[in-house]
Scaffold this motif. Structure first.
Motif, short mmCIF file in Angstrom:
data_model
loop_
_atom_site.label_atom_id
_atom_site.label_comp_id
_atom_site.label_asym_id
_atom_site.label_seq_id
_atom_site.Cartn_x
_atom_site.Cartn_y
_atom_site.Cartn_z
N GLN A 191 0.82 -1.21 0.00
CA GLN A 191 0.00 0.00 0.00
C GLN A 191 0.85 1.26 0.00
O GLN A 191 0.54 2.24 -0.70
N SER A 192 1.93 1.26 0.74
CA SER A 192 2.77 2.45 0.87
C SER A 192 3.43 2.84 -0.45
O SER A 192 3.83 4.00 -0.62
N ARG A 193 3.53 1.91 -1.38
CA ARG A 193 4.14 2.24 -2.66
C ARG A 193 3.30 3.23 -3.44
O ARG A 193 3.83 4.11 -4.13
N ALA A 194 1.98 3.09 -3.35
CA ALA A 194 1.10 4.01 -4.08
C ALA A 194 1.18 5.42 -3.51
O ALA A 194 1.04 6.40 -4.24
N SER A 195 1.41 5.54 -2.21
CA SER A 195 1.43 6.85 -1.57
C SER A 195 2.80 7.53 -1.65
O SER A 195 2.90 8.71 -1.99
N PHE A 196 3.87 6.78 -1.35
CA PHE A 196 5.19 7.37 -1.23
C PHE A 196 6.10 7.09 -2.42
O PHE A 196 7.20 7.64 -2.48
N GLY A 197 5.67 6.26 -3.33
CA GLY A 197 6.53 5.89 -4.43
C GLY A 197 7.13 4.51 -4.21
O GLY A 197 7.31 4.07 -3.06
N PHE A 198 7.45 3.82 -5.29
CA PHE A 198 7.87 2.42 -5.19
C PHE A 198 9.08 2.25 -4.29
O PHE A 198 9.12 1.35 -3.45
N PHE A 199 10.08 3.11 -4.42
CA PHE A 199 11.32 2.91 -3.67
C PHE A 199 11.34 3.66 -2.33
O PHE A 199 11.90 3.16 -1.36
N PHE A 200 10.76 4.83 -2.26
CA PHE A 200 10.74 5.54 -0.98
C PHE A 200 9.83 4.83 0.03
O PHE A 200 9.95 5.05 1.23
N SER A 201 8.96 3.99 -0.46
CA SER A 201 8.10 3.25 0.47
C SER A 201 8.92 2.41 1.43
O SER A 201 8.50 2.15 2.56
N PHE A 202 10.13 1.99 1.01
CA PHE A 202 10.97 1.20 1.90
C PHE A 202 11.42 2.03 3.11
O PHE A 202 11.70 1.47 4.17
N VAL A 203 11.47 3.34 2.97
CA VAL A 203 11.84 4.20 4.10
C VAL A 203 10.76 4.18 5.16
O VAL A 203 11.03 3.99 6.35
N VAL A 204 9.51 4.37 4.76
CA VAL A 204 8.42 4.38 5.74
C VAL A 204 8.16 2.98 6.28
O VAL A 204 7.69 2.83 7.42
N VAL A 205 8.43 1.95 5.49
CA VAL A 205 8.33 0.59 6.00
C VAL A 205 9.39 0.36 7.08
O VAL A 205 9.12 -0.28 8.11
N PHE A 206 10.59 0.88 6.86
CA PHE A 206 11.65 0.76 7.85
C PHE A 206 11.28 1.46 9.16
O PHE A 206 11.54 0.94 10.25
N ILE A 207 10.67 2.63 9.06
CA ILE A 207 10.27 3.37 10.26
C ILE A 207 9.25 2.57 11.06
O ILE A 207 9.34 2.45 12.29
N ARG A 208 8.28 2.01 10.38
CA ARG A 208 7.28 1.19 11.07
C ARG A 208 7.94 -0.05 11.68
O ARG A 208 7.61 -0.45 12.81
N MET A 209 8.89 -0.64 10.98
CA MET A 209 9.58 -1.81 11.49
C MET A 209 10.37 -1.47 12.75
O MET A 209 10.39 -2.23 13.73
N LEU A 210 11.02 -0.30 12.77
CA LEU A 210 11.81 0.11 13.93
C LEU A 210 10.94 0.27 15.16
O LEU A 210 11.31 -0.14 16.27
N VAL A 211 9.76 0.88 14.99
CA VAL A 211 8.84 1.01 16.11
C VAL A 211 8.36 -0.37 16.57
O VAL A 211 8.18 -0.61 17.77
N GLY A 212 8.17 -1.28 15.61
CA GLY A 212 7.81 -2.64 15.98
C GLY A 212 8.87 -3.31 16.83
O GLY A 212 8.55 -4.08 17.74
N PHE A 213 10.15 -3.02 16.56
CA PHE A 213 11.23 -3.52 17.40
C PHE A 213 11.05 -3.07 18.85
O PHE A 213 11.16 -3.86 19.78
N PHE A 214 10.79 -1.77 19.03
CA PHE A 214 10.64 -1.23 20.37
C PHE A 214 9.44 -1.86 21.09
O PHE A 214 9.56 -2.27 22.25
N TRP A 215 8.31 -1.94 20.41
CA TRP A 215 7.13 -2.49 21.07
C TRP A 215 7.29 -3.97 21.35
O TRP A 215 6.78 -4.47 22.36
N TYR A 216 7.98 -4.68 20.49
CA TYR A 216 8.25 -6.08 20.77
C TYR A 216 9.10 -6.21 22.03
O TYR A 216 8.85 -7.06 22.88
N GLY A 217 10.09 -5.33 22.16
CA GLY A 217 10.92 -5.36 23.34
C GLY A 217 10.16 -5.04 24.60
O GLY A 217 10.31 -5.70 25.64
#
Length: 439
Positions: free
Chosen positions: A135-161
Motif C-alpha cells: 500500500q505504501s508504494r502508491a502513496s510514497f513511491g515504489f522505492f521511498f516506500s521502503f523508508v516508511v516501511v523501515f520506520i514502522r519496522m523500527l517502532v515494531g522492534f521497540f514495542w516487541y521489546g
C-alpha cells in the motif's frame, strides 16, 4: 502493459517452490517457501502472487481464501486489549495528577480517535487485499516506500521489546511464587476486596490551568501512540477481510476494550497502594508482594502464567508478524518471516534495552509520546492519498512493477507525499529528542 496476474513463473525461475495460495496461512505466514533470488521485477511479480492469493473476483473478494469475519475482528482486538501491559495505561496517567474519571475519559477518547484512523485505513486493505508494505508504494513511491516501511519496522522492534520485557516480569513473578519463600512476610491479601480504592476516592485531579491542558494533551497523545503503529500497518491483517463492512466494528470495540482494561488496571493499582502503603503505578509489580503464604504464592503463579500467555499472543500478532513482514519486504532475498522474527527478538528484547523505557510511568508515557510523531504523518499521507488524491481507486497491478505509475520519478519517490510527511514530523523532532533524553 500486460496483466501481472496473468504472468506465471516456474519454480526454477522463482528460485524456490511455487508460492501457491495453499501455503499462505490466514496470518500471512509462508511455510516452506524459499525466497526468490532474481531481479527486482521478478521479486515483485512473485510478491503479487503471494499477496493476492489468486485471482480477484469482481466484488474484490478472494476467490480461494475465507477471510476474516466480523467476530474475528472483535476477538482480535480483545486479545490485544487483555495484554497485561495495557493494565498500565490508566494507572500511569493517574500518577500524573488526574482523577480516575478523567483518566478513563482520556483513554476512551484517545482510542476512539485512533480507531477512526485504523478503520479508515482498514478499508483499503479490505477492498484491495494488500498489506502495508504494498500500500505504501502508491502513496510514497515504489522505492521511498521502503523508508516508511523501515520506520514502522523500527517502532515494531521497540514495542516487541516492551512486551517481551513485560512477559519477563510475569515469568519472574511466577518464579518468585513457585520458589519457596523463607522470609516471614505477612500476607496482605484481604479476604474480600473492595472495588473502591483510595486512588479512586481520594485522588482528585490536582492539575489546573495550562498544566492541566498540556498534561491532558500529552496523555491523549500517548493513547494515540499506544496503537499508532496499527493505524499504519493495519492492512497486514485487514487484507484478509471479505468486505470493508466487516472492519467497521473496530470503531466500537477498540475504545471499549482498552477503556475496560485500563479501568481494571486502576482498580488493581489502587487496591495494591492501599494494601502496601505506597504508590504502585505498575500492576505487574504487585505479584512480587504475594509471598506471605502458600495461597498467595499459588495465586501469583497462576496470575503470572495467564499474563505470560496473554502477552505472548498480543506480542506475536501486533508486533512480531508486522515487523517480520517489513523485514521480509525490504530484504526478500535474505530474510524470510522466521529469520525476521529471530532478528526482532534479539534487537527488540535486548539491544534496545526496553527496561529503561519501563523504569517509570513518566518514561513510558514519554516514549509513547515520542515515536508517534513519525507514524501519525505516515498515516495521514496514506489516508489522504487514497481518499483525496486517488479518489479511492488504486491500480493494484502497477504496485508490483518498479517502473509503473507509482514510481512517480526516476528515484521512485512521490515528492509531494514526502514533503507532507516531513512537514508533519520535522517541527516535532525537538520534542522527540527531549523525550528520548528522559528515558
Amino acid at each position: 502493459m500486460s496483466d501481472v496476474k496473468n504472468i506465471s513463473f516456474s519454480d526454477k525461475e522463482l528460485g524456490g517452490s511455487s508460492p501457491t495460495s495453499e501455503k499462505v496461512s490466514e496470518v500471512g505466514v509462508v511455510e516452506g517457501l524459499s525466497q526468490p533470488k532474481q531481479n527486482i521485477f521478478e521479486i515483485c511479480l512473485s510478491y503479487a502472487r503471494l499477496d493476492t492469493g489468486g485471482d480477484m473476483s469482481a466484488t474484490g473478494r478472494w476467490s480461494n481464501a475465507d477471510g476474516i469475519l466480523t467476530h474475528a475482528v472483535v476477538t482480535y482486538w480483545l486479545c490485544d486489549a487483555v495484554a497485561p501491559g495495557n493494565l498500565r495505561l490508566g494507572s500511569s496517567l493517574v500518577t500524573l495528577g488526574f482523577s480516575w474519571k478523567v483518566t478513563i475519559s482520556i483513554i476512551a477518547l484517545g482510542h476512539f480517535l485512533i480507531s477512526l484512523a485504523i478503520t479508515a485505513n482498514s478499508v483499503i486493505g479490505a477492498r484491495y487485499h494488500i498489506p502495508y508494505t504494498i500500500q505504501s508504494r502508491a502513496s510514497f513511491g515504489f522505492f521511498f516506500s521502503f523508508v516508511v516501511v523501515f520506520i514502522r519496522m523500527l517502532v515494531g522492534f521497540f514495542w516487541y521489546g516492551l512486551n517481551t520485557y513485560t512477559g519477563a516480569e510475569c515469568v519472574n513473578a511466577v518464579i518468585i511464587a513457585i520458589w519457596p519463600s523463607f522470609q516471614n512476610v505477612p500476607n496482605h491479601l484481604p479476604e474480600s476486596a473492595n472495588i473502591t480504592t483510595q486512588m479512586m476516592t481520594a485522588y482528585d485531579t490536582t492539575l489546573h490551568g495550562s498544566a492541566y491542558t498540556w498534561a491532558f494533551l500529552s496523555g491523549l497523545n500517548s493513547m494515540l501512540g499506544n496503537y499508532g503503529t496499527m493505524a499504519v500497518n493495519i492492512n497486514d491483517f485487514a487484507r484478509y477481510a471479505r468486505s470493508s463492512r466487516m472492519i467497521v466494528v473496530q470503531i466500537i470495540i477498540i475504545p471499549l476494550s482498552f477503556m475496560f482494561m485500563s479501568f481494571i488496571g486502576i482498580i488493581i493499582a489502587g487496591a495494591a497502594s492501599d494494601l502496601y502503603g505506597k504508590e504502585i503505578w505498575d500492576p505487574l509489580t504487585i505479584m512480587s508482594h504475594w509471598t506471605g503464604s502458600h495461597q498467595s504464592r499459588a495465586g501469583a503463579a497462576f496470575v503470572g502464567l495467564s499474563f505470560v500467555l496473554a502477552q505472548l499472543g498480543s506480542n506475536i500478532s501486533a508486533n512480531c508478524i508486522s515487523a517480520a513482514n517489513d523485514l521480509n519486504a525490504m530484504f526478500p532475498r535474505y530474510i524470510n518471516l522466521r529469520r525476521g522474527s529471530y532478528l526482532i527478538a534479539f534487537i527488540g528484547a535486548w539491544a534496545l534495552t526496553p527496561w529503561n523505557i519501563l523504569s517509570s510511568a513518566a518514561a513510558l508515557l514519554d516514549f509513547m509520546d515520542g515515536y508517534v510523531i513519525w507514524l501519525a504523518p505516515i498515516t495521514g499521507v496514506l489516508l489522504a492519498d487514497y481518499y483525496v488524491v486517488h479518489r479511492r481507486t488504486y491500480n493494484i497491478d502497477e504496485m508490483y512493477i518498479p517502473n509503473g505509475i507509482y514510481r512517480y520519478n526516476k528515484f521512485g519517490t512521490n515528492c509531494r507525499a514526502v514533503a507532507a510527511w516531513l512537514i508533519g514530523c520535522v517541527p516535532l523532532i525537538p520534542g522527540f529528542a527531549s523525550s528520548v533524553r528522559t528515558i
